[in-house]
Design a protein around this motif. Structure first.
Motif, PDB file in Angstrom:
ATOM      1  N   ASN A 298      -4.107 -11.373  -7.797  1.00  0.00           N
ATOM      2  CA  ASN A 298      -3.013 -12.014  -7.073  1.00  0.00           C
ATOM      3  C   ASN A 298      -3.695 -12.792  -5.950  1.00  0.00           C
ATOM      4  OD1 ASN A 298      -1.103 -11.329  -4.349  1.00  0.00           O
ATOM      5  ND2 ASN A 298      -0.142 -12.356  -6.065  1.00  0.00           N
TER       6      ASN A 298
ATOM      7  N   GLN B  78       3.656  -6.431   1.363  1.00  0.00           N
ATOM      8  CA  GLN B  78       3.557  -6.996   0.020  1.00  0.00           C
ATOM      9  C   GLN B  78       4.065  -5.960  -0.979  1.00  0.00           C
ATOM     10  OE1 GLN B  78      -0.364  -8.180  -1.539  1.00  0.00           O
ATOM     11  NE2 GLN B  78       0.720  -9.511  -2.982  1.00  0.00           N
TER      12      GLN B  78
ATOM     13  N   ARG C 276      -2.185   5.394  -8.914  1.00  0.00           N
ATOM     14  CA  ARG C 276      -2.685   4.370  -9.839  1.00  0.00           C
ATOM     15  C   ARG C 276      -3.670   4.965 -10.836  1.00  0.00           C
ATOM     16  NH1 ARG C 276      -3.426   0.017  -4.951  1.00  0.00           N
ATOM     17  NH2 ARG C 276      -1.279  -0.751  -4.923  1.00  0.00           N
TER      18      ARG C 276
ATOM     19  N   ASP D  16      -3.612  -5.337   4.738  1.00  0.00           N
ATOM     20  CA  ASP D  16      -5.028  -4.952   4.736  1.00  0.00           C
ATOM     21  C   ASP D  16      -5.802  -5.744   5.807  1.00  0.00           C
ATOM     22  OD1 ASP D  16      -3.776  -4.343   2.182  1.00  0.00           O
ATOM     23  OD2 ASP D  16      -5.759  -3.765   1.484  1.00  0.00           O
TER      24      ASP D  16
ATOM     25  N   SER E 259       2.222  -2.775  -2.790  1.00  0.00           N
ATOM     26  CA  SER E 259       0.921  -2.539  -2.150  1.00  0.00           C
ATOM     27  C   SER E 259       0.894  -1.150  -1.510  1.00  0.00           C
ATOM     28  CB  SER E 259       0.658  -3.606  -1.090  1.00  0.00           C
ATOM     29  OG  SER E 259       1.581  -3.465  -0.028  1.00  0.00           O
ATOM     30  N   THR E 260      -0.277  -0.743  -1.081  1.00  0.00           N
ATOM     31  CA  THR E 260      -0.396   0.537  -0.385  1.00  0.00           C
ATOM     32  C   THR E 260       0.391   0.478   0.932  1.00  0.00           C
ATOM     33  OG1 THR E 260      -2.560  -0.265   0.325  1.00  0.00           O
ATOM     34  CG2 THR E 260      -2.543   1.417  -1.360  1.00  0.00           C
TER      35      THR E 260
ATOM     36  N   PHE F 165      -4.781 -13.391  -1.088  1.00  0.00           N
ATOM     37  CA  PHE F 165      -5.394 -12.272  -0.379  1.00  0.00           C
ATOM     38  C   PHE F 165      -6.795 -12.676   0.088  1.00  0.00           C
ATOM     39  CE2 PHE F 165      -6.875  -7.664  -0.498  1.00  0.00           C
ATOM     40  CZ  PHE F 165      -5.850  -7.125   0.278  1.00  0.00           C
TER      41      PHE F 165
ATOM     42  N   SER G 135      -8.506  -7.372  -7.494  1.00  0.00           N
ATOM     43  CA  SER G 135      -7.438  -7.858  -6.622  1.00  0.00           C
ATOM     44  C   SER G 135      -7.344  -7.066  -5.325  1.00  0.00           C
ATOM     45  CB  SER G 135      -6.109  -7.795  -7.391  1.00  0.00           C
ATOM     46  OG  SER G 135      -5.145  -8.616  -6.768  1.00  0.00           O
ATOM     47  N   GLY G 136      -8.485  -6.676  -4.782  1.00  0.00           N
ATOM     48  CA  GLY G 136      -8.463  -5.886  -3.549  1.00  0.00           C
ATOM     49  C   GLY G 136      -7.615  -4.638  -3.718  1.00  0.00           C
ATOM     50  N   MET G 137      -7.616  -4.106  -4.927  1.00  0.00           N
ATOM     51  CA  MET G 137      -6.718  -2.993  -5.224  1.00  0.00           C
ATOM     52  C   MET G 137      -7.311  -1.669  -4.754  1.00  0.00           C
ATOM     53  SD  MET G 137      -4.837  -1.941  -8.765  1.00  0.00           S
ATOM     54  CE  MET G 137      -3.515  -3.154  -8.689  1.00  0.00           C
ATOM     55  N   THR G 138      -6.544  -0.962  -3.925  1.00  0.00           N
ATOM     56  CA  THR G 138      -6.968   0.325  -3.391  1.00  0.00           C
ATOM     57  C   THR G 138      -6.892   1.400  -4.474  1.00  0.00           C
ATOM     58  OG1 THR G 138      -6.113  -0.315  -1.233  1.00  0.00           O
ATOM     59  CG2 THR G 138      -6.481   2.045  -1.591  1.00  0.00           C
TER      60      THR G 138
ATOM     61  N   GLU H 148      -9.352 -13.031  -2.677  1.00  0.00           N
ATOM     62  CA  GLU H 148      -8.928 -13.998  -3.701  1.00  0.00           C
ATOM     63  C   GLU H 148      -7.896 -14.918  -3.096  1.00  0.00           C
ATOM     64  OE1 GLU H 148      -9.236 -10.770  -5.279  1.00  0.00           O
ATOM     65  OE2 GLU H 148      -7.638  -9.879  -4.085  1.00  0.00           O
TER      66      GLU H 148
ATOM     67  N   TYR I 201     -11.416  -0.180  -2.190  1.00  0.00           N
ATOM     68  CA  TYR I 201     -11.036  -1.071  -3.287  1.00  0.00           C
ATOM     69  C   TYR I 201     -11.896  -0.776  -4.515  1.00  0.00           C
ATOM     70  CZ  TYR I 201      -8.952  -4.140   0.354  1.00  0.00           C
ATOM     71  OH  TYR I 201      -8.234  -4.668   1.387  1.00  0.00           O
TER      72      TYR I 201
ATOM     73  N   PHE J 173       1.230  -9.299  -7.703  1.00  0.00           N
ATOM     74  CA  PHE J 173       0.439  -8.082  -7.518  1.00  0.00           C
ATOM     75  C   PHE J 173       1.042  -6.907  -8.286  1.00  0.00           C
ATOM     76  CE2 PHE J 173      -0.920  -4.262  -5.191  1.00  0.00           C
ATOM     77  CZ  PHE J 173      -2.291  -4.405  -5.339  1.00  0.00           C
TER      78      PHE J 173
HETATM   79  N1  ARG Z   1      -5.175  -2.982  -0.947  1.00  0.00           N
HETATM   80  C1  ARG Z   1      -3.769  -3.095  -1.111  1.00  0.00           C
HETATM   81  C2  ARG Z   1      -3.308  -2.362  -2.336  1.00  0.00           C
HETATM   82  O1  ARG Z   1      -4.062  -1.981  -3.159  1.00  0.00           O
HETATM   83  C3  ARG Z   1      -3.292  -4.533  -1.167  1.00  0.00           C
HETATM   84  C4  ARG Z   1      -3.941  -5.382  -2.204  1.00  0.00           C
HETATM   85  C5  ARG Z   1      -3.296  -6.739  -2.349  1.00  0.00           C
HETATM   86  N2  ARG Z   1      -4.097  -7.576  -3.159  1.00  0.00           N
HETATM   87  C6  ARG Z   1      -3.815  -8.855  -3.481  1.00  0.00           C
HETATM   88  N3  ARG Z   1      -4.693  -9.528  -4.164  1.00  0.00           N
HETATM   89  N4  ARG Z   1      -2.707  -9.402  -3.107  1.00  0.00           N
HETATM   90  O2  ARG Z   1      -2.166  -2.147  -2.525  1.00  0.00           O
END
Ligand code: ARG
Length: 242
Positions: A31, A139, A99, A179, A142-143, A34, A91-94, A38, A205, A74
């Motif tokens: 997504n 968002q 998950r 974040d 998101s976390t 961010f 995607s900076g995903m925690t 990205e 992440y 996202f």
């Molecule tokens: N780190 C947070 C999560 O995992 C937000 C990640 C949002 N990433 C993005 N590409 N929009 O929920």
């Protein structure tokens, strides 16, 4: 030529090209709202780029594939992964236990935390306790979205952090929970806001793959380990984090 031979020929060709496709591309979902992980930019203005994308390109290269990026919402990423529409999420995903029930994560590649953004004149937040009952913008999926519910009933969720920040600037919410790095990035372009660091727990992440793809997971972890060892990881950090 006989019709059925022709048809068989075509079918074989189709099958072959189909196989080729699957093997040539590593399809990565993200997504791209961010930064600096990205975002959309580049000369054409529509190129997806950032820290995650550079890492993913290396992962693809090591696996002998070409990187193909799919930009999506996202909260659609995990669904797309498990539907086989993408091979990997970058995607900076925690990494969270929720998950991990549906996808597998790589070794962590970045440590982050949540921060609060408010309008500059707001002096009401000094500790986590001050967040109680505030109107949050986050968002969706998101976390931050999950965490906000610990403090308040009023959470408005948007598809991007950018939209959440617009809402704050328009005075429709009290704060944005986001974040740390992307928040700092947006702050640089919005001097009328300020960033507050509170005692939020660290988040890590990871890249996600479907549970049916242990080889891909191993290959991602190998690339990450090599990059951390040979300095390429640090070079990418220096390139993207200000
Ligand atoms: N780190 C947070 C999560 O995992 C937000 C990640 C949002 N990433 C993005 N590409 N929009 O929920």
């Amino acid at each position: 030529m006989n019709k059925s031979i022709l048809l068989a020929g075509f079918t074989a060709l189709l099958l072959l090209s189909g196989c080729g496709k699957e093997q040539d591309y590593l399809v990565v979902g993200t997504n791209a709202a961010f930064p600096p992980f990205e975002y959309v930019g580049g000369v054409s203005g529509d190129q997806v780029m950032g820290f995650d994308i550079d890492l993913a390109r290396k992962v693809a290269e090591d696996a002998g594939k070409t990187l193909k990026v799919e930009n999506m919402k996202f909260d659609s990423l995990i669904v797309a992964l498990n539907a086989g529409k993408i091979d990997m999420i970058a995607s900076g995903m925690t990494i969270t236990p929720e998950r991990q029930a549906s996808v597998d994560f790589s070794e962590p590649y970045y440590e982050a935390t949540q921060v609060v953004l408010v309008n500059k004149q707001d002096d009401s937040i000094h500790s986590l306790a001050d967040l109680t009952g505030k109107h949050f913008a986050v968002q969706l999926g998101s976390t931050a979205d999950m965490m906000a519910k610990k403090y308040t009933q009023s959470v408005t969720a948007f598809n991007t952090g950018f939209e959440a920040i617009m809402e704050l600037k328009n005075g429709k919410v009290d704060l944005v929970l986001f974040d740390s790095e992307p928040a700092a990035n947006y702050l640089a372009k919005n001097p009328e806001l300020k960033l507050i660091s509170l005692d939020f727990p660290p988040e890590f992440y990871g890249f996600a793959v479907a549970k049916s793809q242990p080889e891909l997971l191993a290959s991602i972890n190998k690339t990450l380990a090599t990059m951390k060892q040979n300095g390429e990881y640090d070079a990418l950090l220096a390139k993207h984090m200000k």
